[in-house]
Design a protein around this motif. Structure first.
Motif, PDB file in Angstrom:
ATOM      1  N   THR A  96      11.914  -2.878 -23.686  1.00 24.58           N
ATOM      2  CA  THR A  96      10.491  -2.605 -24.258  1.00 24.58           C
ATOM      3  C   THR A  96       9.911  -2.975 -22.159  1.00 24.58           C
ATOM      4  O   THR A  96       9.156  -2.880 -22.062  1.00 24.58           O
ATOM      5  N   LEU A  97      11.223  -4.126 -22.069  1.00 24.90           N
ATOM      6  CA  LEU A  97      11.110  -4.822 -20.791  1.00 24.90           C
ATOM      7  C   LEU A  97      11.318  -3.915 -19.964  1.00 24.90           C
ATOM      8  O   LEU A  97      11.153  -4.086 -18.578  1.00 24.90           O
ATOM      9  N   CYS A  98      12.544  -2.625 -19.954  1.00 24.00           N
ATOM     10  CA  CYS A  98      11.971  -1.945 -19.187  1.00 24.00           C
ATOM     11  C   CYS A  98      10.595  -0.901 -18.678  1.00 24.00           C
ATOM     12  O   CYS A  98      10.314  -0.707 -17.183  1.00 24.00           O
ATOM     13  N   CYS A  99      10.550  -0.828 -20.037  1.00 25.67           N
ATOM     14  CA  CYS A  99       9.147  -0.484 -19.793  1.00 25.67           C
ATOM     15  C   CYS A  99       8.044  -0.866 -19.446  1.00 25.67           C
ATOM     16  O   CYS A  99       7.241  -0.550 -18.356  1.00 25.67           O
ATOM     17  N   LEU A 100       8.062  -2.427 -19.353  1.00 30.02           N
ATOM     18  CA  LEU A 100       6.681  -2.682 -18.337  1.00 30.02           C
ATOM     19  C   LEU A 100       6.975  -2.853 -17.292  1.00 30.02           C
ATOM     20  O   LEU A 100       6.692  -2.971 -16.280  1.00 30.02           O
ATOM     21  N   LEU A 101       8.487  -3.070 -16.921  1.00 36.70           N
ATOM     22  CA  LEU A 101       9.288  -3.135 -14.857  1.00 36.70           C
ATOM     23  C   LEU A 101       8.411  -1.773 -14.668  1.00 36.70           C
ATOM     24  O   LEU A 101       7.869  -1.612 -13.691  1.00 36.70           O
ATOM     25  N   LEU A 102       8.836  -0.605 -15.385  1.00 32.31           N
ATOM     26  CA  LEU A 102       8.192   0.522 -14.810  1.00 32.31           C
ATOM     27  C   LEU A 102       6.824   0.609 -14.838  1.00 32.31           C
ATOM     28  O   LEU A 102       6.770   1.739 -13.971  1.00 32.31           O
ATOM     29  N   GLY A 103       6.237   0.693 -15.995  1.00 33.50           N
ATOM     30  CA  GLY A 103       4.998   0.486 -16.452  1.00 33.50           C
ATOM     31  C   GLY A 103       4.230   0.115 -15.326  1.00 33.50           C
ATOM     32  O   GLY A 103       3.084   0.929 -14.925  1.00 33.50           O
ATOM     33  N   TYR A 104       4.315  -1.492 -15.056  1.00 35.50           N
ATOM     34  CA  TYR A 104       2.868  -2.031 -14.518  1.00 35.50           C
ATOM     35  C   TYR A 104       2.575  -1.815 -12.823  1.00 35.50           C
ATOM     36  O   TYR A 104       1.405  -1.680 -12.651  1.00 35.50           O
ATOM     37  N   PRO A 105       4.330  -1.652 -11.815  1.00 36.02           N
ATOM     38  CA  PRO A 105       3.428  -0.662 -10.839  1.00 36.02           C
ATOM     39  C   PRO A 105       2.918   0.715 -10.472  1.00 36.02           C
ATOM     40  O   PRO A 105       1.908   0.955 -10.194  1.00 36.02           O
ATOM     41  N   MET A 106       2.985   1.081 -12.071  1.00 32.42           N
ATOM     42  CA  MET A 106       1.884   2.172 -12.404  1.00 32.42           C
ATOM     43  C   MET A 106       0.381   2.495 -12.347  1.00 32.42           C
ATOM     44  O   MET A 106       0.456   2.720 -11.855  1.00 32.42           O
ATOM     45  N   ALA A 139       0.422  -1.153   0.084  1.00 31.63           N
ATOM     46  CA  ALA A 139       0.387   0.353  -0.337  1.00 31.63           C
ATOM     47  C   ALA A 139       0.742   1.053  -0.205  1.00 31.63           C
ATOM     48  O   ALA A 139       0.454   2.604  -0.449  1.00 31.63           O
ATOM     49  N   LEU A 140       2.068   1.491   0.657  1.00 28.01           N
ATOM     50  CA  LEU A 140       3.125   1.994   0.364  1.00 28.01           C
ATOM     51  C   LEU A 140       3.611   2.289  -0.829  1.00 28.01           C
ATOM     52  O   LEU A 140       4.042   2.668  -1.484  1.00 28.01           O
ATOM     53  N   LEU A 141       4.360   0.946  -0.716  1.00 31.48           N
ATOM     54  CA  LEU A 141       5.278   0.520  -2.174  1.00 31.48           C
ATOM     55  C   LEU A 141       4.852   1.508  -3.531  1.00 31.48           C
ATOM     56  O   LEU A 141       5.457   1.929  -4.124  1.00 31.48           O
ATOM     57  N   LEU A 142       3.713   0.602  -4.225  1.00 34.62           N
ATOM     58  CA  LEU A 142       2.980   1.008  -5.038  1.00 34.62           C
ATOM     59  C   LEU A 142       2.952   2.791  -5.152  1.00 34.62           C
ATOM     60  O   LEU A 142       3.467   2.940  -6.570  1.00 34.62           O
ATOM     61  N   LEU A 181       4.506   4.384  -4.213  1.00 32.98           N
ATOM     62  CA  LEU A 181       5.708   5.777  -4.344  1.00 32.98           C
ATOM     63  C   LEU A 181       6.523   5.525  -5.636  1.00 32.98           C
ATOM     64  O   LEU A 181       7.027   5.903  -6.542  1.00 32.98           O
ATOM     65  N   LEU A 182       6.169   3.898  -5.765  1.00 34.58           N
ATOM     66  CA  LEU A 182       6.281   3.653  -7.667  1.00 34.58           C
ATOM     67  C   LEU A 182       5.801   4.766  -8.543  1.00 34.58           C
ATOM     68  O   LEU A 182       6.429   4.933  -9.753  1.00 34.58           O
ATOM     69  N   LEU A 183       4.535   4.863  -7.945  1.00 33.14           N
ATOM     70  CA  LEU A 183       4.239   5.529  -9.394  1.00 33.14           C
ATOM     71  C   LEU A 183       4.694   7.349  -8.747  1.00 33.14           C
ATOM     72  O   LEU A 183       4.933   7.713 -10.368  1.00 33.14           O
TER      73      LEU A 183
END
Lengths: 290, 376, 313
Positions: free
Chosen positions: C106-116, A15-18, A20-22
């Motif tokens: 694209t893989l880097c994009c996925l690793l960054l984009g998924y959590p977002m 809940a905090l990590l996400l 932060l990543l965003l």
């Protein structure tokens, strides 16, 4: 009155990590733009070396408005973008309507393939093939005698159609297919049903399709480079030629103007939309009370 | 103008084929003016396709469609003198209730004053006048249903098609709306064709029901006829709750049957699942070894702890499950043959179900007029 | 009461059906013709020219069909361009390099984009539109200018090196501009919204009760993520991956502005052949090879895309 003890909800670490990543992701998206904006007020011609004595300054903005090459290119780009957006909305709406409302028909698979392929097709291939098409045309029919705004517009429409078609399709898919049938049932001819029911229904999609097509055209450099002729340089082409030689302060100023303009527009429309949603929600709540 | 001999709505051998799939198969049907005719069937039985053929959204592969003596072939939906209430209601989201209702009249090029007057009238009928300015998303489910009804009725159609009219409403509202719908229908005298998969809905609304199965109409009749005298095994099983037995004509024949049964009308049968012969107060033409079915409704079975006096139409078993439903109790009784039967008992007194608790040995019996026998 | 509809004589029915059908034919036909003419036919022309040879003329390639006698035409199909692509390591190298860079970024994009995407999907519903807008907003601004912004950041005397130097973390500038690393940054940066959007569209549809059910059955949130959320989001991952990977292979602007001068991506090779060497047949052959390479991913993308649009109905 006794209340049951309130236990704190279980909060997983995620809940905090996400968030932060965003936040990191958003910072990654916006920091380069921010630096672009900051250095557009830098007096130094070296752009990235901050001249603390003479900055901030607006001198690059002033120069911009005296650069006739940039102004002409911008005007050409606007004209092409408007024509492209209008053409793409008309053609893309037809394609989207056919794909989402006509059920099965001969050529459906072909139309579906032709409308989705441009979404991912590398621009360099599209650009090359369209140029060769125009040259073949010229050999066969004498038209187009020279490549100019018209050929750029035709090329842009060809890839913008897909985006409009997808937006219209999504909008129609999200709405009840029996609405048009209901209109026919109530005595409206197909043309009336389209004008009075379908069109208002997809109006938001048409607007966003138009804006998106405008942006795609306004931004395009690769395809334009292929299909443009001498004397028809669009704004992105001019910028591209300039920045290939390195950073330049007037491009920073131009970028700042364009980005703030677009950002203001998008922000404003989002806020307006949100306010409308909120009043809708309020009306809904009222009706349920009554 | 229509000849008096033909029905108001007449379907003659109507079929609709989608590729290899026969959605509607050779349907012939007559509906009289002022009727409420229900097409009842499971999903995929072709009832909705039949409705869409009537509305003109599909063109028939074969057959004719006559309304008030006029052939509807080739008439596009927007010229047909009938209207439809859609399952989703299909209210135009960008128009308010009033504008939705006026839409159809505007297509007829009536004067503004006439339109306003007719909209006002129908709003009164459906009791929606106070909500006339609301958009569909500001209305509750029941209110939306009434706007959809008003929108179709205001055109004064010769025929109103209703696709699962109560499907989107919750249970309490359904009951109320059912009677209101009947009320409005009687008030305006419009002929209704209702499509539904809900037999309770069909039973309450319909003057007649057409049961559909795999594109065909398998039985047409009043709700009582359909329930009490199902023509086929499918109808017996589909409508209400039923115990079905495989049976054959008894070799002992009618001569050994008790005098209580009229030998000319009655049939004596034997089912391997029942210990006693089955007497049905109904004659049937069938070969001696034909496979027949016998249907027995749970509410027609009497439960008792004492053996019944009669020689026929009884069984013995043990209560396996009891479901108390308030107004009645349903018992699942396992017979000695292993077959389980469903019997229900009206709870006319508070304790009357108590004596048949789980694992109680019971006797079941029924009248020869209660069971139905059939061959198809 | 409306006038009863005209009874349908056979001729009338035919006329009406014909009219309805022609209306549909126009709606389908116009965009179909347009796309055939401006999308499919051009590829056939590229294909044709790729079998030709270069000439010093305008247009600078030899016709495939030539009249050599009165009634004799010679069909001259040359495979020399494809032989060249195969034998000269420049082309194969740049093709492999393009695929590698595109796949990696694209893989880097996925690793960054998924959590977002996940963070937005799990945010309070009222806040989602704003967060989503923040991700999309850069996409509405000029792609070219956003790539350009990185030149100022990555240069030897750019913002990043200047900041690090003023913090005394480094003494010599780190060389970042005109490297493969810079292309990675450029692609991830430019295409991030294309990754986040399909992922979000997928994740947002997940029923929250699924995670509650997983928790109820004893799964730790991480485990619930790996066993429930992740597998369910694979179609979104697929869409995002293809939406970034396919155009990235043929990317031209990013490697031109940020990439190394000695290692070219295939897009730049094509453009050099066409504009600088004026060898149209070779450029066409490069385009055809690139297209063939991307054909499978494009078809997969189309399948997925059309299924999504159908499913929404």
């Amino acid at each position: 009155m006794s209340r049951p003890p309130i236990r704190p909800p279980i909060r997983p670490r995620r809940a905090l990590l996400l968030p932060l990543l965003l936040a990191l992701g958003l910072a990654f998206l916006y920091l380069p733009i921010a630096s672009l904006i900051v250095y557009s007020f830098n007096a130094s011609r070296l752009v990235t070396v901050w001249d603390a004595v003479h900055s901030p300054t607006l001198k690059w903005y002033g120069e911009l408005f005296h650069n006739s090459q940039i102004l002409e290119a911008a005007w050409l780009s606007v004209r092409i973008a408007v024509m492209n957006a209008t053409g793409a909305v008309i053609l893309g709406t037809l394609a989207g309507m056919a794909l989402s409302r006509f059920g099965r028909f001969g050529g459906r698979a072909l139309l579906a393939a032709l409308t989705t392929a441009p979404l991912v097709m590398p621009e360099i291939i599209t650009g090359l093939s369209l140029l060769l098409l125009f040259i073949t045309f010229e050999q066969l029919t004498g038209w187009p005698a020279q490549r100019d705004a018209a050929t750029i517009t035709l090329a842009h429409i060809s890839f913008s159609i897909s985006y409009v078609a997808v937006i219209v399709q999504a909008r129609l898919a999200g709405s009840d297919g029996s609405l048009e049938e209901a209109a026919l049932d109530l005595g409206a001819r197909p043309s009336v049903a389209f004008r009075r029911i379908t069109l208002p229904l997809i109006a938001p999609a048409l607007l966003s399709g138009w804006l998106l097509s405008f942006t795609l055209s306004w931004d395009d450099v690769v395809i334009s480079q292929f299909v443009a002729g001498p004397g028809s340089s669009t704004l992105p082409m001019v910028i591209f030629a300039k920045v290939r030689l390195g950073v330049s302060p007037d491009v920073n100023a131009l970028a700042t103007l364009l980005i703030t303009l677009v950002a203001a527009g998008v922000l404003l429309s989002t806020l307006l939309l949100q306010r409308r949603e909120r009043s809708r929600a309020r009306a809904l709540a009222l009706s349920q009370e009554g | 103008m229509p000849a008096s001999s033909t029905a108001y709505l007449q379907l003659e051998g109507l079929s609709k084929r989608f590729g290899q799939f026969l959605a509607v198969n050779n349907v012939s049907l007559c509906v009289e003016r002022g009727e409420i005719f229900c097409l009842l069937g499971a999903s995929g039985s072709g009832k909705t396709t039949l409705l869409r053929l009537l509305a003109g959204f599909e063109t028939p592969s074969a057959g004719r469609l006559l309304l008030d003596g006029e052939d509807l072939a080739g008439v596009p939906p927007y010229r047909r003198p009938l209207n439809m209430m859609f399952q989703s209601y299909a209210l135009f989201p960008h128009l308010n209730a009033e504008r939705n209702i006026a839409f159809g009249l505007e297509q007829e090029r009536l004067s503004k004053r006439q339109i306003a007057q007719r909209v006002d009238e129908i709003l009164e009928v459906v009791k929606m006048a106070p909500y006339r300015a609301r958009k569909p998303h500001q209305l509750s489910g029941g209110q939306r249903q009434r706007v959809a009804l008003a929108r179709a009725l205001v055109k004064r159609p010769k025929l109103l098609l209703l696709d699962e009219p109560l499907g989107a409403l919750d249970r309490k509202l359904r009951e109320h709306t059912q009677f209101e719908l009947l009320n409005i229908q009687q008030q305006l005298g419009v002929t209704f064709i209702v499509v539904t998969h809900d037999q309770e809905e069909a039973m309450t609304l319909a003057t007649r029901i057409g049961v559909m199965d795999r594109g065909e109409i398998v039985q047409i009749g009043t709700p009582r006829e359909i329930y009490e005298f199902p023509a086929t095994r499918f109808v017996a099983d589909f409508i209400g709750s039923v115990n079905l037995f495989d049976a054959r004509l008894s070799t002992a024949s009618v001569s050994v049957a008790p005098a209580a049964v009229d030998a000319a009308r009655g049939t004596c049968l034997h089912s391997p699942e029942l210990p006693a012969p089955l007497l049905v107060d109904q004659s049937i033409e069938a070969a001696a070894d034909a496979a027949l079915w016998v249907a027995l409704r749970p509410e027609k079975i009497a439960l008792s702890r004492q053996p019944p006096a009669q020689q026929h139409n009884w069984a013995r078993g043990t209560v396996r499950e009891v479901a108390y439903l308030g107004d009645l109790s349903v018992f699942l009784v396992r017979l000695e043959s292993g077959r389980e039967l469903r019997a229900s008992l009206t709870n006319s007194s508070r304790e009357c179900a108590e004596q048949f608790a789980r694992d109680t040995p019971v006797y079941l019996s029924w009248d020869s007029t209660s069971a139905i026998v059939g061959s198809s | 009461m409306r006038l009863p509809a005209r009874s349908g004589s056979l001729a009338q029915i035919r006329r009406r059906l014909a009219r309805a059908a022609s209306g549909r034919a126009v709606v389908v036909g116009i965009p179909l013709l347009w796309l055939l003419l401006f999308f499919l036919v051009p590829f056939l022309i590229v294909l044709k020219i790729s079998f030709s040879t270069a000439l010093l003329a305008m247009p600078p390639y030899a016709p495939l069909l030539e009249w050599v006698g009165h009634h004799i035409a010679a069909l001259r199909v040359h495979l020399s361009n494809y032989q060249l692509l195969w034998s000269d390591p420049l082309y194969l190298d740049s093709l492999l390099y393009s695929v590698r860079v595109a796949a990696g970024s694209t893989l880097c994009c996925l690793l960054l984009g998924y959590p977002m995407a996940l963070a937005i999907a799990r945010a309070a519903p009222a806040r989602r539109p704003l967060l989503l807008m923040l991700v999309i907003l850069p996409f509405w601004t000029s792609f070219l200018l956003r790539v350009y912004a990185w030149i100022g950041l990555l240069k030897d005397d750019g913002v990043i090196n200047n900041v690090l130097r003023s913090l005394h973390l480094i003494h010599q500038p780190i060389v970042m501009i005109n490297t493969t690393f810079a292309i990675y940054v450029g692609i991830v940066y430019s295409y991030l919204p294309f990754m986040v959007l399909p992922l979000y569209a997928n994740l947002e549809k997940h029923d929250g009760a699924l995670l509650e059910a997983a928790a109820d059955l004893g799964a730790h949130p991480w485990r619930a993520f790996w066993r429930v959320t992740m597998p369910l989001s694979l179609p979104g991952v697929m869409a995002g991956f293809l939406l970034v990977f396919i155009p990235a292979v043929g990317e031209y602007v990013i490697p031109s502005l940020l990439g190394p001068a000695n290692q070219l991506m295939i897009g730049r090779v094509l453009s050099t052949e066409f504009f600088e060497n004026r060898d149209w047949p070779v450029a066409s052959a490069v385009a055809i090879v690139l297209l063939l390479l991307l054909l499978a991913p494009i078809v997969i993308f189309q399948r997925y895309h059309n299924r999504e649009l159908e499913a929404e109905r």
